[in-house]
Design a protein around this motif. Structure first.
Motif, short mmCIF file in Angstrom:
data_model
loop_
_atom_site.label_atom_id
_atom_site.label_comp_id
_atom_site.label_asym_id
_atom_site.label_seq_id
_atom_site.Cartn_x
_atom_site.Cartn_y
_atom_site.Cartn_z
N HIS A 129 0.87 -1.17 0.00
CA HIS A 129 0.00 0.00 0.00
C HIS A 129 0.91 1.23 0.00
CE1 HIS A 129 -3.61 -2.30 0.53
NE2 HIS A 129 -3.16 -2.86 1.64
N GLY A 130 0.36 2.36 -0.36
CA GLY A 130 1.18 3.56 -0.35
C GLY A 130 0.43 4.76 -0.89
N ASN A 131 1.16 5.86 -0.97
CA ASN A 131 0.62 7.09 -1.56
C ASN A 131 1.78 7.88 -2.12
OD1 ASN A 131 1.74 8.64 0.64
ND2 ASN A 131 -0.04 8.05 1.88
N CYS A 132 1.53 9.15 -2.43
CA CYS A 132 2.56 9.95 -3.10
C CYS A 132 3.75 10.29 -2.22
CB CYS A 132 1.94 11.23 -3.66
SG CYS A 132 1.18 12.29 -2.41
N SER A 176 4.73 7.82 0.51
CA SER A 176 5.08 6.68 1.34
C SER A 176 4.94 5.37 0.58
CB SER A 176 4.20 6.63 2.59
OG SER A 176 2.85 6.34 2.25
N SER A 227 2.74 0.43 -5.86
CA SER A 227 1.94 1.00 -4.78
C SER A 227 1.30 2.28 -5.30
CB SER A 227 2.79 1.29 -3.54
OG SER A 227 3.87 2.15 -3.83
N CYS A 228 0.14 2.59 -4.78
CA CYS A 228 -0.63 3.71 -5.32
C CYS A 228 0.13 5.03 -5.23
CB CYS A 228 -1.96 3.83 -4.57
SG CYS A 228 -3.08 2.46 -4.87
N GLU A 229 0.11 5.78 -6.31
CA GLU A 229 0.67 7.13 -6.40
C GLU A 229 2.18 7.18 -6.23
OE1 GLU A 229 -1.51 9.42 -3.55
OE2 GLU A 229 -3.33 9.46 -4.75
N SER A 243 4.22 9.65 -8.44
CA SER A 243 3.99 11.09 -8.38
C SER A 243 5.29 11.85 -8.68
CB SER A 243 3.49 11.47 -6.98
OG SER A 243 3.56 12.86 -6.77
N SER A 283 8.36 12.11 -3.64
CA SER A 283 7.63 10.91 -4.05
C SER A 283 8.50 9.67 -3.95
CB SER A 283 7.13 11.06 -5.48
OG SER A 283 8.20 10.93 -6.40
N ASP A 322 -1.34 7.12 -10.07
CA ASP A 322 -2.70 7.05 -9.53
C ASP A 322 -2.85 5.74 -8.78
OD1 ASP A 322 -5.40 7.63 -9.07
OD2 ASP A 322 -5.69 8.43 -11.09
N GLU A 323 -4.09 5.37 -8.45
CA GLU A 323 -4.34 4.10 -7.77
C GLU A 323 -4.03 2.95 -8.73
OE1 GLU A 323 -8.13 3.70 -5.98
OE2 GLU A 323 -7.91 5.47 -4.71
#
Length: 285
Positions: free
Chosen positions: A95-98, A100, A129-131, A134, A139, A159-160
């Motif tokens: 899992h992740g984001n822009c 992490s 992982s998502c984003e 970025s 990022s 993106d996702e």
């Protein structure tokens, strides 16, 4: 070496440098493919990460699996796996984001990954992982690329990201990509029904044959001795259980549910679309 090959090599050397050609040739010869997972991979509501690993293994895109603890140290969890630093082509599933990857911020994850590789430089790292892709200054893709001195190819999605398909459920038809919601009510209802069935089986309180408790127990054993207790055995068992004819009949076929998630911009037509929606074709909206 023939004169023709000598000329070609000389031309390539003049264009990109002989050292680079030698480096790429050596790396390509090794071609060790691995996947790295982080965090509580067994604790999702569905065996999402486990299924992704199973798909990658079944389609020959991953040979070995590694687990990174919160400390940043990575350990093999499949039999016969070399040290992580020897993996040329690495896919990171988390899992992740822009900013992490898993529970680590970009810089922490990148520094941890580089420490595990030491002086070695992989050919390619793909962050699934998502984003992660970025273009923000902090990022994950920028942090990892910087940690390896911009010498490795590092890729990520903006993106996702997840598994997408065509509604068929076959492993060969799944691919990673940016998924987008389909707003057709009948399509969403059918997908949700299957996901509910998967969640019920994965929840240990319901006594499913392959569930979270089994996953955590197998992961613990694999971390202790991957050669005797390879986590790949559990991955294959999970893939088989959630892709079986029984799973299809009783609405817990995870491959089918994931295949109802369509790739952004992709239109799908055919028998399955017609039978579920009554329409000839369907597309994310």
């Amino acid at each position: 070496m023939s004169k023709t090959n000598m000329k070609r090599t000389g031309l390539l050397c003049s264009l990109v440098g002989c050292a680079m050609i030698a480096c790429v040739s050596n790396a390509s010869a090794n071609n060790i493919r691995g996947a790295l997972v982080t965090g509580a991979i067994c604790d999702d509501a569905i065996p999402n990460v486990i299924f992704k690993l199973g798909l990658l293994q079944a389609t020959n895109r991953v040979e070995h699996v590694y687990y990174m603890e919160q400390s940043g140290e990575a350990f093999p969890i499949t039999a016969g796996a070399p040290d992580l630093k020897d993996v040329d082509n690495l896919r990171v599933i988390a899992h992740g984001n822009c900013g992490s990857v898993g529970s680590m911020d970009s810089e922490h994850f990148a520094a941890s990954l580089k420490k595990n590789y030491g002086d070695q430089i992989p050919v390619q790292i793909e962050l699934l992982s998502c984003e992660a892709g970025s273009l923000k200054a902090d990022s994950p893709v920028r942090a990892v690329a910087s940690a390896f001195g911009n010498e490795a190819i590092v890729m990520g999605w903006q993106d996702e990201v997840g598994l997408t398909g065509n509604g068929h459920g076959s492993l060969r038809d799944h691919s990673f990509g940016i998924r987008e919601d389909v707003l057709n009510e009948a399509w969403v209802k059918e997908m949700s029904k299957i996901f509910d069935g998967v969640e019920a089986q994965w929840d240990p309180r319901n006594g499913g044959k392959v569930n979270q408790l089994h996953c955590n127990a197998n992961l613990t054993e694999a971390l202790q001795d991957p050669n005797q207790n390879s986590f790949m055995d559990f991955i294959k068992e999970t893939l088989s259980f959630y892709s079986s004819p029984e799973a299809l009949y009783d609405d817990y076929n995870l491959g089918m549910a994931l295949s109802f998630r369509l790739h952004k911009g992709r239109t799908v037509c055919g028998q399955i679309v017609k039978s579920v929606t009554g329409k000839d074709c369907i597309a994310p909206e």
